[in-house]
Design a protein around this motif. Structure first.
Motif, PDB file in Angstrom:
ATOM      1  N   MET A   3       0.902  -1.105  -0.081  1.00 30.07           N
ATOM      2  CA  MET A   3       0.199   0.029  -0.071  1.00 30.07           C
ATOM      3  C   MET A   3       0.771   1.203  -0.049  1.00 30.07           C
ATOM      4  O   MET A   3       0.460   2.266  -0.619  1.00 30.07           O
ATOM      5  CB  MET A   3      -0.988   0.047   1.294  1.00 30.07           C
ATOM      6  CG  MET A   3      -2.179  -1.045   1.120  1.00 30.07           C
ATOM      7  SD  MET A   3      -2.990  -0.714  -0.422  1.00 30.07           S
ATOM      8  CE  MET A   3      -3.458   0.893  -0.495  1.00 30.07           C
ATOM      9  N   TYR A   4       2.034   1.316   0.583  1.00 31.35           N
ATOM     10  CA  TYR A   4       2.869   2.289   0.711  1.00 31.35           C
ATOM     11  C   TYR A   4       3.475   2.633  -0.881  1.00 31.35           C
ATOM     12  O   TYR A   4       3.383   3.833  -1.254  1.00 31.35           O
ATOM     13  CB  TYR A   4       4.136   1.863   1.563  1.00 31.35           C
ATOM     14  CG  TYR A   4       3.835   2.243   3.008  1.00 31.35           C
ATOM     15  CD1 TYR A   4       3.951   3.793   3.340  1.00 31.35           C
ATOM     16  CD2 TYR A   4       3.983   1.372   3.899  1.00 31.35           C
ATOM     17  CE1 TYR A   4       3.670   4.006   4.681  1.00 31.35           C
ATOM     18  CE2 TYR A   4       3.723   1.718   5.296  1.00 31.35           C
ATOM     19  CZ  TYR A   4       3.573   3.012   5.860  1.00 31.35           C
ATOM     20  OH  TYR A   4       3.558   3.332   6.971  1.00 31.35           O
ATOM     21  N   ILE A   5       3.793   1.653  -1.411  1.00 29.87           N
ATOM     22  CA  ILE A   5       4.062   1.511  -2.904  1.00 29.87           C
ATOM     23  C   ILE A   5       3.081   2.276  -3.677  1.00 29.87           C
ATOM     24  O   ILE A   5       3.414   3.115  -4.676  1.00 29.87           O
ATOM     25  CB  ILE A   5       4.792   0.385  -3.199  1.00 29.87           C
ATOM     26  CG1 ILE A   5       5.837  -0.101  -2.605  1.00 29.87           C
ATOM     27  CG2 ILE A   5       5.050   0.492  -4.770  1.00 29.87           C
ATOM     28  CD1 ILE A   5       6.655  -1.395  -2.858  1.00 29.87           C
ATOM     29  N   ILE A   6       2.066   1.693  -3.741  1.00 27.62           N
ATOM     30  CA  ILE A   6       1.006   2.012  -4.399  1.00 27.62           C
ATOM     31  C   ILE A   6       0.588   3.460  -4.248  1.00 27.62           C
ATOM     32  O   ILE A   6       0.114   4.444  -5.273  1.00 27.62           O
ATOM     33  CB  ILE A   6      -0.580   1.277  -4.149  1.00 27.62           C
ATOM     34  CG1 ILE A   6      -0.353  -0.056  -4.847  1.00 27.62           C
ATOM     35  CG2 ILE A   6      -1.617   1.903  -4.941  1.00 27.62           C
ATOM     36  CD1 ILE A   6      -0.039  -0.158  -6.362  1.00 27.62           C
ATOM     37  N   LEU A   7       0.299   3.917  -2.855  1.00 31.23           N
ATOM     38  CA  LEU A   7      -0.261   5.319  -2.609  1.00 31.23           C
ATOM     39  C   LEU A   7       0.824   6.492  -2.890  1.00 31.23           C
ATOM     40  O   LEU A   7       0.951   7.319  -3.483  1.00 31.23           O
ATOM     41  CB  LEU A   7      -0.553   5.543  -1.054  1.00 31.23           C
ATOM     42  CG  LEU A   7      -1.929   4.773  -0.881  1.00 31.23           C
ATOM     43  CD1 LEU A   7      -1.933   4.914   0.678  1.00 31.23           C
ATOM     44  CD2 LEU A   7      -2.814   5.400  -1.515  1.00 31.23           C
ATOM     45  N   MET A  10       1.152   6.773  -6.825  1.00 27.80           N
ATOM     46  CA  MET A  10      -0.388   7.506  -7.066  1.00 27.80           C
ATOM     47  C   MET A  10       0.123   9.039  -6.847  1.00 27.80           C
ATOM     48  O   MET A  10      -0.268  10.135  -7.554  1.00 27.80           O
ATOM     49  CB  MET A  10      -1.404   7.225  -6.444  1.00 27.80           C
ATOM     50  CG  MET A  10      -1.872   6.109  -6.874  1.00 27.80           C
ATOM     51  SD  MET A  10      -3.411   5.140  -5.986  1.00 27.80           S
ATOM     52  CE  MET A  10      -4.382   6.727  -5.894  1.00 27.80           C
ATOM     53  N   SER A  11       0.684   9.254  -5.749  1.00 23.89           N
ATOM     54  CA  SER A  11       0.909  10.764  -5.394  1.00 23.89           C
ATOM     55  C   SER A  11       1.927  11.468  -6.443  1.00 23.89           C
ATOM     56  O   SER A  11       1.613  12.448  -6.936  1.00 23.89           O
ATOM     57  CB  SER A  11       1.564  10.786  -3.892  1.00 23.89           C
ATOM     58  OG  SER A  11       1.907  12.238  -3.523  1.00 23.89           O
ATOM     59  N   VAL A  49      -5.070  17.023  -4.604  1.00 25.49           N
ATOM     60  CA  VAL A  49      -5.374  15.711  -4.063  1.00 25.49           C
ATOM     61  C   VAL A  49      -4.075  14.672  -3.891  1.00 25.49           C
ATOM     62  O   VAL A  49      -3.915  14.194  -3.174  1.00 25.49           O
ATOM     63  CB  VAL A  49      -6.278  15.350  -4.947  1.00 25.49           C
ATOM     64  CG1 VAL A  49      -6.719  13.711  -4.707  1.00 25.49           C
ATOM     65  CG2 VAL A  49      -7.721  15.803  -4.831  1.00 25.49           C
ATOM     66  N   GLY A  50      -3.245  15.007  -5.294  1.00 26.81           N
ATOM     67  CA  GLY A  50      -2.054  14.285  -5.191  1.00 26.81           C
ATOM     68  C   GLY A  50      -1.126  14.430  -3.818  1.00 26.81           C
ATOM     69  O   GLY A  50      -0.535  13.676  -3.398  1.00 26.81           O
ATOM     70  N   LEU A  51      -1.109  15.880  -3.543  1.00 27.54           N
ATOM     71  CA  LEU A  51      -0.253  16.078  -2.340  1.00 27.54           C
ATOM     72  C   LEU A  51      -0.851  15.531  -0.920  1.00 27.54           C
ATOM     73  O   LEU A  51       0.150  15.096  -0.165  1.00 27.54           O
ATOM     74  CB  LEU A  51      -0.273  17.513  -2.327  1.00 27.54           C
ATOM     75  CG  LEU A  51       0.660  18.376  -3.457  1.00 27.54           C
ATOM     76  CD1 LEU A  51       0.518  19.624  -3.065  1.00 27.54           C
ATOM     77  CD2 LEU A  51       2.078  17.968  -3.391  1.00 27.54           C
TER      78      LEU A  51
END
Length: 294
Positions: A3-7, A10-11, A49-51
Motif C-alpha cells: 500500500m505504501y508503494i501504491i499510494l 499515485m501521489s 489531491v495528489g499532495l
C-alpha cells in the motif's frame, strides 16, 4: 509495504501529470479556451489531491503524528479541494451539454469571463461549506479521538446532509442527466453526418471535432462517477472518520485525480505536444507562449 508503494506512486504521478496540465494551459495562450479553463480548475484540485495522498499514507497504520490542529487542517484542505473538484466536473458537464446540444449559442453562452466567475464560485462555495460542515471539529480539535495518535473528525446529522446533497446526490444527478442528454444528441448528430457526408463537409468536420471533445469530457464524467460513488457509499455507513487509507473506496477516489490527466494524454493532442515542450524546457524560450500546440 504494497500500500505504501501504491499510494506513493499515485501521489507522484498525480502531482506530476496535473502539474503538466496546469503549466500547459497557463502558459500557452492558444489553450486558454473556456473549456480548458475548466480543465485547469480540475487539474488544480487534482494536484492538491495528489499532495494530500502523502498525508493519507500516514494513516495506513492508523497513526497520526502531526497533532490535532494539523489533523483538522488536513481534513479542511481535503474537503475543499475534493468538493471543488466535484463542482468543476458539474461545470464540465454543463459545458459539454451546451457545446453539443446548443452549438450555435455556445460562443455566446460560454465565455471566458463566465467560466472564470463560475469556477471562482465553486471554490468559494467549497470554502463556505467546509466551515459549515467542520464547525464542531474546528471548535475542539481532537475531541473525538479515542486515543493518542488518532486523526478523527465527525459530522453531525445536518453537516452530513449538506455534504451528501451538495457534493454527491446533486452533482451526480446533474452529471447523469446532462451526459445522457448529450449522448442522445450526439447519436443523432452522427446519423445526420452520415447522411450529409457529401454536402457541407466543413460543418461535418466541425461536428466531428465537437463530438470528439464531448467524448473526452464524457470519459472524464464517467471516471468521476465510477470513482466517486463507491467512496460516498462507504462514507455513509457512519464510519467515515475511521477509514484506513488502504480501503478500496479511498484509493479509487484518489485514483480519479490521476486518471483525469491520463485521459487528456490519450485523447488531447495538445496535451501531448505541450507536455513534450515543457519536459524539454522549450517553454523557457522567449515567445514560447505563442507556439501552436493544437
Amino acid at each position: 509495504m504494497f500500500m505504501y508503494i501504491i499510494l506513493c506512486s499515485m501521489s507522484v504521478l498525480t502531482v506530476a501529470l496535473n502539474l503538466l496540465v496546469i503549466i500547459s494551459i497557463s502558459h500557452f495562450k492558444q489553450l486558454q479556451t473556456p473549456t480548458n479553463l475548466l480543465l485547469l480548475s480540475l487539474a488544480v484540485s487534482d494536484f492538491f489531491v495528489g499532495l494530500l495522498v502523502v498525508f493519507q499514507i500516514l494513516l495506513i497504520d492508523g497513526c497520526w503524528f502531526l497533532g490535532d490542529v494539523m489533523c483538522v487542517a488536513y481534513y479542511i484542505v481535503d474537503y475543499v479541494v475534493t468538493s471543488a473538484s466535484v463542482e468543476t466536473v458539474v461545470l464540465i458537464s454543463v459545458d459539454c451539454y451546451v457545446a453539443i446540444c446548443e452549438p450555435l449559442r455556445y460562443s455566446m453562452k460560454v465565455t471566458k469571463r463566465r467560466v472564470c466567475i463560475s469556477v471562482s464560485g465553486c471554490w468559494i462555495f467549497s470554502f463556505l461549506c467546509v466551515f459549515l460542515v467542520m464547525k464542531n471539529n474546528l471548535q475542539q480539535p481532537g475531541s473525538h479521538n479515542s486515543c493518542q495518535g488518532e486523526c478523527v473528525v465527525v459530522f453531525d446529522q445536518f453537516s452530513g446532509l449538506v455534504d451528501v446533497l451538495f457534493f454527491f446526490v446533486g452533482p451526480v444527478s446533474v452529471v447523469l442527466v446532462l451526459y445522457i442528454r448529450v449522448f442522445v444528441v450526439a447519436v443523432s448528430q452522427v446519423r445526420a453526418m452520415r447522411t450529409c457526408a457529401v454536402h457541407g463537409s466543413a460543418r461535418v468536420t466541425l461536428k466531428k471535432s465537437e463530438l470528439k471533445s464531448a467524448r473526452t469530457l464524457g470519459l472524464v464524467g464517467l471516471a468521476f462517477l465510477i470513482c466517486l460513488c463507491p467512496y460516498f457509499s462507504v462514507t455513509q455507513t457512519g464510519q467515515e472518520a475511521q477509514f484506513q487509507a488502504s480501503s478500496f473506496a479511498f484509493v479509487l477516489f484518489y485514483f480519479n485525480s490521476l486518471l483525469n490527466p491520463l485521459i487528456y494524454a490519450l485523447f488531447y493532442p495538445w496535451f501531448r505536444k505541450s507536455a513534450k515542450l515543457i519536459i524539454t524546457l522549450q517553454v523557457l524560450r522567449a515567445g514560447s507562449s505563442q507556439i501552436n500546440v493544437e
